[in-house]
Scaffold this active site. Structure first.
Site, PDB file in Angstrom:
ATOM      1  N   ASN A   1      -1.647   1.893   5.980  1.00 33.65           N
ATOM      2  CA  ASN A   1      -0.866   0.748   5.485  1.00 33.65           C
ATOM      3  C   ASN A   1      -0.679  -0.206   6.654  1.00 33.65           C
ATOM      4  OD1 ASN A   1      -0.566   2.160   3.146  1.00 33.65           O
ATOM      5  ND2 ASN A   1       1.645   2.492   3.346  1.00 33.65           N
ATOM      6  N   GLY A   2      -0.783  -1.504   6.412  1.00 37.19           N
ATOM      7  CA  GLY A   2      -0.503  -2.461   7.488  1.00 37.19           C
ATOM      8  C   GLY A   2      -1.760  -3.140   7.981  1.00 37.19           C
TER       9      GLY A   2
ATOM     10  N   TRP B   1      -3.553  -2.411  -1.317  1.00 34.14           N
ATOM     11  CA  TRP B   1      -3.339  -3.789  -1.755  1.00 34.14           C
ATOM     12  C   TRP B   1      -4.127  -4.624  -0.758  1.00 34.14           C
ATOM     13  CZ3 TRP B   1      -0.757  -8.480  -0.553  1.00 34.14           C
ATOM     14  CH2 TRP B   1      -0.366  -9.237  -1.657  1.00 34.14           C
TER      15      TRP B   1
ATOM     16  N   GLU C   1      16.999 -18.135  -9.305  1.00 34.70           N
ATOM     17  CA  GLU C   1      16.670 -16.751  -9.634  1.00 34.70           C
ATOM     18  C   GLU C   1      16.182 -16.625 -11.086  1.00 34.70           C
ATOM     19  OE1 GLU C   1      16.035 -14.261  -8.013  1.00 34.70           O
ATOM     20  OE2 GLU C   1      16.281 -12.552  -9.358  1.00 34.70           O
TER      21      GLU C   1
ATOM     22  N   GLU D   1       7.740 -14.712 -12.478  1.00 41.99           N
ATOM     23  CA  GLU D   1       7.192 -13.431 -12.013  1.00 41.99           C
ATOM     24  C   GLU D   1       6.620 -12.598 -13.143  1.00 41.99           C
ATOM     25  OE1 GLU D   1       9.569 -11.743  -8.194  1.00 41.99           O
ATOM     26  OE2 GLU D   1      10.758 -11.911  -9.993  1.00 41.99           O
TER      27      GLU D   1
ATOM     28  N   LYS E   1      12.516 -15.177 -12.010  1.00 38.40           N
ATOM     29  CA  LYS E   1      12.296 -14.030 -12.912  1.00 38.40           C
ATOM     30  C   LYS E   1      11.269 -14.393 -13.976  1.00 38.40           C
ATOM     31  CE  LYS E   1      13.401 -11.364 -11.175  1.00 38.40           C
ATOM     32  NZ  LYS E   1      14.001 -11.283  -9.908  1.00 38.40           N
TER      33      LYS E   1
ATOM     34  N   LYS F   1       5.908  -4.993  -4.918  1.00 39.64           N
ATOM     35  CA  LYS F   1       7.344  -4.728  -4.857  1.00 39.64           C
ATOM     36  C   LYS F   1       7.870  -4.967  -3.452  1.00 39.64           C
ATOM     37  CE  LYS F   1      11.303  -3.158  -6.321  1.00 39.64           C
ATOM     38  NZ  LYS F   1      12.078  -4.145  -7.080  1.00 39.64           N
TER      39      LYS F   1
ATOM     40  N   CYS G   1       0.851  -1.186   0.000  1.00 36.67           N
ATOM     41  CA  CYS G   1       0.000   0.000   0.000  1.00 36.67           C
ATOM     42  C   CYS G   1       0.885   1.234   0.000  1.00 36.67           C
ATOM     43  CB  CYS G   1      -0.877   0.018   1.231  1.00 36.67           C
ATOM     44  SG  CYS G   1      -1.890  -1.444   1.417  1.00 36.67           S
TER      45      CYS G   1
ATOM     46  N   HIS H   1      16.575 -37.112  -9.470  1.00 37.31           N
ATOM     47  CA  HIS H   1      15.667 -37.498  -8.387  1.00 37.31           C
ATOM     48  C   HIS H   1      14.268 -36.928  -8.594  1.00 37.31           C
ATOM     49  CE1 HIS H   1      19.071 -39.192  -6.286  1.00 37.31           C
ATOM     50  NE2 HIS H   1      19.737 -38.069  -6.541  1.00 37.31           N
TER      51      HIS H   1
ATOM     52  N   ARG I   1       4.679  -0.277  -6.266  1.00 35.72           N
ATOM     53  CA  ARG I   1       4.620  -1.146  -5.094  1.00 35.72           C
ATOM     54  C   ARG I   1       3.502  -2.176  -5.215  1.00 35.72           C
ATOM     55  NH1 ARG I   1       7.437   1.225  -0.823  1.00 35.72           N
ATOM     56  NH2 ARG I   1       6.205   0.114   0.698  1.00 35.72           N
TER      57      ARG I   1
HETATM   58  C1  G6P Z   1       8.720  -9.207  -3.054  1.00 41.11           C
HETATM   59  C2  G6P Z   1       9.252  -8.673  -4.376  1.00 41.11           C
HETATM   60  C3  G6P Z   1      10.538  -9.406  -4.741  1.00 41.11           C
HETATM   61  C4  G6P Z   1      11.547  -9.275  -3.609  1.00 41.11           C
HETATM   62  C5  G6P Z   1      10.971  -9.741  -2.265  1.00 41.11           C
HETATM   63  C6  G6P Z   1      11.877  -9.366  -1.113  1.00 41.11           C
HETATM   64  O1  G6P Z   1       8.318 -10.524  -3.210  1.00 41.11           O
HETATM   65  O2  G6P Z   1       8.281  -8.845  -5.406  1.00 41.11           O
HETATM   66  O3  G6P Z   1      11.091  -8.865  -5.923  1.00 41.11           O
HETATM   67  O4  G6P Z   1      12.676 -10.033  -3.910  1.00 41.11           O
HETATM   68  O5  G6P Z   1       9.718  -9.110  -2.027  1.00 41.11           O
HETATM   69  O6  G6P Z   1      11.945  -7.972  -1.033  1.00 41.11           O
HETATM   70  P1  G6P Z   1      13.112  -7.161  -0.322  1.00 41.11           P
HETATM   71  O7  G6P Z   1      12.677  -5.725  -0.439  1.00 41.11           O
HETATM   72  O8  G6P Z   1      13.140  -7.633   1.107  1.00 41.11           O
HETATM   73  O9  G6P Z   1      14.373  -7.452  -1.031  1.00 41.11           O
END
Ligand code: G6P
Length: 614
Positions: A102-103, A76, A489, A496, A493, A609, A2, A512, A28
């Site tokens: 927020n929260g 959100w 990773e 996502e 990517k 984000k 948020c 396995h 975000r």
């Molecule tokens: C969310 C984002 C990711 C990020 C993760 C951790 O899932 O979409 O891209 O890697 O949070 O975020 P941070 O700010 O702690 O690196």
């Protein structure tokens, strides 16, 4: 997730600035938006489920264009679906105040029951509305003093929140408070601004005040009064942000993600700047926590992180164990915080986070501190909760990252991990100055390899490959050793941003289970560096090809590249640094698959984000 913005201007309209601020925070992730302003002494709210464009349509009548005081929010959804009614701001039952949040208000059910007893009507399913009514109740007993009403209401609340509250009438008031999520304010002679992310303030000023947990701030042009919940006044220092406003623009790239991928050579240089002591083959850090004496006392390193940051932590494990000989545990922060971790004396907790606001990572760090660990943060956000809560920080210096899929921050996390591992190894006498010098020298030259991977020709090759494989049923990413986390990773990517199914696996585990999936429709991406496990990776490739599965090989091991169907050749570098180069083609591959599929790359569906709630 948020976002909060707020403005109290002297004789200037604020609506456009609020909407622009919300746009800055769009990255975000959100599913509804709203603003609340004071118009002729009364509070007027407009809220919409969906994107900011919906809100703009609702504001197009110009009725609120003259308002000088207002708050805005991008939500959100947590409590209640993303609807107009559940969007913020929420008002008290008499419409005297408007509140954005927020929260989470943890005890909102209990407060809700009390509101129902008082016959106060509830119009949404949110925890936020409950708080708005409580502020309304307390406003009566505070003689109309909004800051006092907020302090009284918050002393009834258990939770994790950042709020901004507005009251109308003859003396309009704007109040902000936080307990957990970040909130910052900026005061100018003719304006007062607030936002949950300083990025939303840089168009107005670079000097901001970060509120501390438990602060309640009253803002007006030229005026900031910060009190604790008990009413005592405190002063908060202002921080100068060295963000470049231009850095928040796309700079000619089609997407922020692509721009950020291309920034990586600079990111590496910035992360290294002033930190390499070439003569001693060592790394210079100011923090006492990173001094020889303190690092010699470290018996174990406990890494906690989420998402991409966790993958950086997994690479850090190979570096720390391999270079410094210190045992390392890496945990999903969300798992560490809820099991009963056994922490041996002398453990250093290492939290890794781009935002510094990820709820699970912060909680894991807090738990580690309670268990007696010293705490080091690898973090990109100056002034974030994580930086302020840790004993020491290695700042990533990646600059603001806007694309939801993290790229340049990951690269900076890898650089910081190498620097930390070298410092630890040098402090403990595990690495000679010549070895340190050689590795750091290569790291300083890494931008040449990165720039090569980002040349038009190489990028065009990766794009063509991505377009050719867009139709694959799914993807398996394999890597060994320090490149196993890079396989994870690469798969993350792709998932996502393109929504293609992708799975990362240690190549040695392939037999396995995943081998059963191999067929011409499943593409395997293998990361093959010229290191001690190169021949094993090569035989994995042969096993996949023998079963009819197409293989794309990424790396610098000539024999592995030779036996694959397709190849992306990466410049040779020390195996310790190979993840920093190998990840780049995987970021680009994911980008171009997503582009070919017409996905919303910078704002992937359902993702945020920064995950500031559980
Ligand atoms: C969310 C984002 C990711 C990020 C993760 C951790 O899932 O979409 O891209 O890697 O949070 O975020 P941070 O700010 O702690 O690196």
């Amino acid at each position: 997730m948020c976002g909060i913005v707020g403005a109290y201007l002297r004789a200037q309209p604020c609506l456009r600035s609020l909407v622009r601020g919300l746009r800055v925070l769009e990255y975000r992730g959100y599913d509804s938006v709203g603003v609340g302003v004071i118009q002729d002494g009364a509070i007027v709210v407009r809220r919409k489920a969906g994107r900011i464009e919906e809100l703009e349509r609702a504001l197009a009548d110009g009725a609120l264009d003259d308002a000088a005081i207002g708050i805005g929010h991008s939500r959100w959804a947590t409590h209640g679906p993303p609807t107009d009614q559940n969007a913020h701001p929420h008002r008290d039952w008499l419409g005297r105040i408007a509140l954005v949040h927020n929260g989470i208000i943890e005890n909102y059910q209990e407060l809700r029951v009390e509101l129902e007893r008082r016959a106060i009507p509830l119009r949404s399913q949110t925890d936020t509305e409950v708080l708005a009514h409580w502020v309304g109740i307390e406003l009566e007993s505070s003689g109309g003093d909004l800051a006092e009403a907020v302090r009284r209401a918050l002393s009834r609340v258990r939770g994790y929140y950042a709020i901004a509250v507005l009251s109308g009438g003859e003396r309009p008031q704007l109040v902000a408070s936080r307990e957990g999520p970040p909130l910052c304010v900026a005061i100018l002679p003719d304006a007062a601004w607030l936002a949950s992310d300083p990025l939303a303030l840089i168009e107005h000023t670079r000097d901001v005040v970060f509120l501390e947990d438990g602060d309640v701030a009253e803002l007006a042009p030229g005026k900031l009064v910060v009190r604790r919940l008990d009413g005592s006044v405190v002063t908060r220092a202002s921080h100068h942000l060295d963000y470049d406003a231009e850095a928040a623009d796309r700079g000619g790239f089609a997407h922020y993600m692509l721009k950020e991928v291309h920034e990586q050579p600079d990111v590496v240089s910035r992360a290294l700047f002033g930190r390499v002591d070439e003569e001693r083959g060592d790394v210079r850090f100011e923090e006492e926590l990173l001094s020889d004496a303190t690092l010699r006392a470290v018996t174990r390193v406990q890494i906690n992180a989420c998402g991409t940051a966790l993958h950086a932590g997994m690479v850090a494990r190979y570096l720390i164990e391999g270079l410094a000989g210190v045992p390392v545990d890496v945990d999903y922060a969300s798992e560490f915080r809820y099991r009963r971790p056994v922490v041996v004396p002398g453990t250093l907790a290492l939290g890794i986070s781009q935002s510094g606001e990820t709820a699970d990572t912060l909680a894991a760090l807090r738990l580690a501190r309670e268990l007696g660990c010293r705490q080091l943060a690898l973090c990109n956000a100056v002034g974030s909760t994580m930086v302020r809560a840790s004993e020491a920080t290695i700042l990533l210096r990646a600059g603001p990252e806007i694309g939801v899929a993290s790229t340049k921050a990951f690269e900076a996390m890898l650089v910081a991990s190498v620097l930390f591992a070298v410092r630890l190894a040098r402090a403990r006498g595990k690495l000679s100055s010549a070895e340190g010098r050689a590795l750091l020298g290569e790291l300083s030259q890494l931008r040449i390899g990165l720039e090569h991977m980002l040349t038009r020709e190489v990028v065009a090759g990766i794009r063509a490959l991505a377009e050719r494989f867009t139709q694959a049923r799914g993807f398996l990413y394999l890597g060994r050793g320090i490149n196993f986390p890079i396989a994870l990773e690469g798969a993350l990517k792709l998932k996502e941003i393109s929504y293609k199914h992708a799975e990362g696996y240690p190549a040695g585990e392939m037999k396995h289970g995943p081998i059963a999936m191999i067929d011409p429709d499943l593409t395997t991406v293998v990361i093959a560096s010229k290191d001690s496990v190169a021949s094993k990776v090569r035989s994995n490739i042969e096993q996949i090809r023998a079963r009819g599965g197409p293989v794309i090989c990424v790396g610098d091991d000539p024999e592995s590249l030779e036996v694959a169907d397709e190849r992306i050749v990466v410049p040779s570098v020390s195996p310790w640094l190979s993840p920093l180069l190998n990840v780049v083609p995987l970021q680009l591959f994911a980008y171009y698959v997503a582009l070919a599929r017409g996905c919303d790359i910078d704002k992937p569906r359902n993702l945020a984000k920064s995950v500031t709630v559980e």
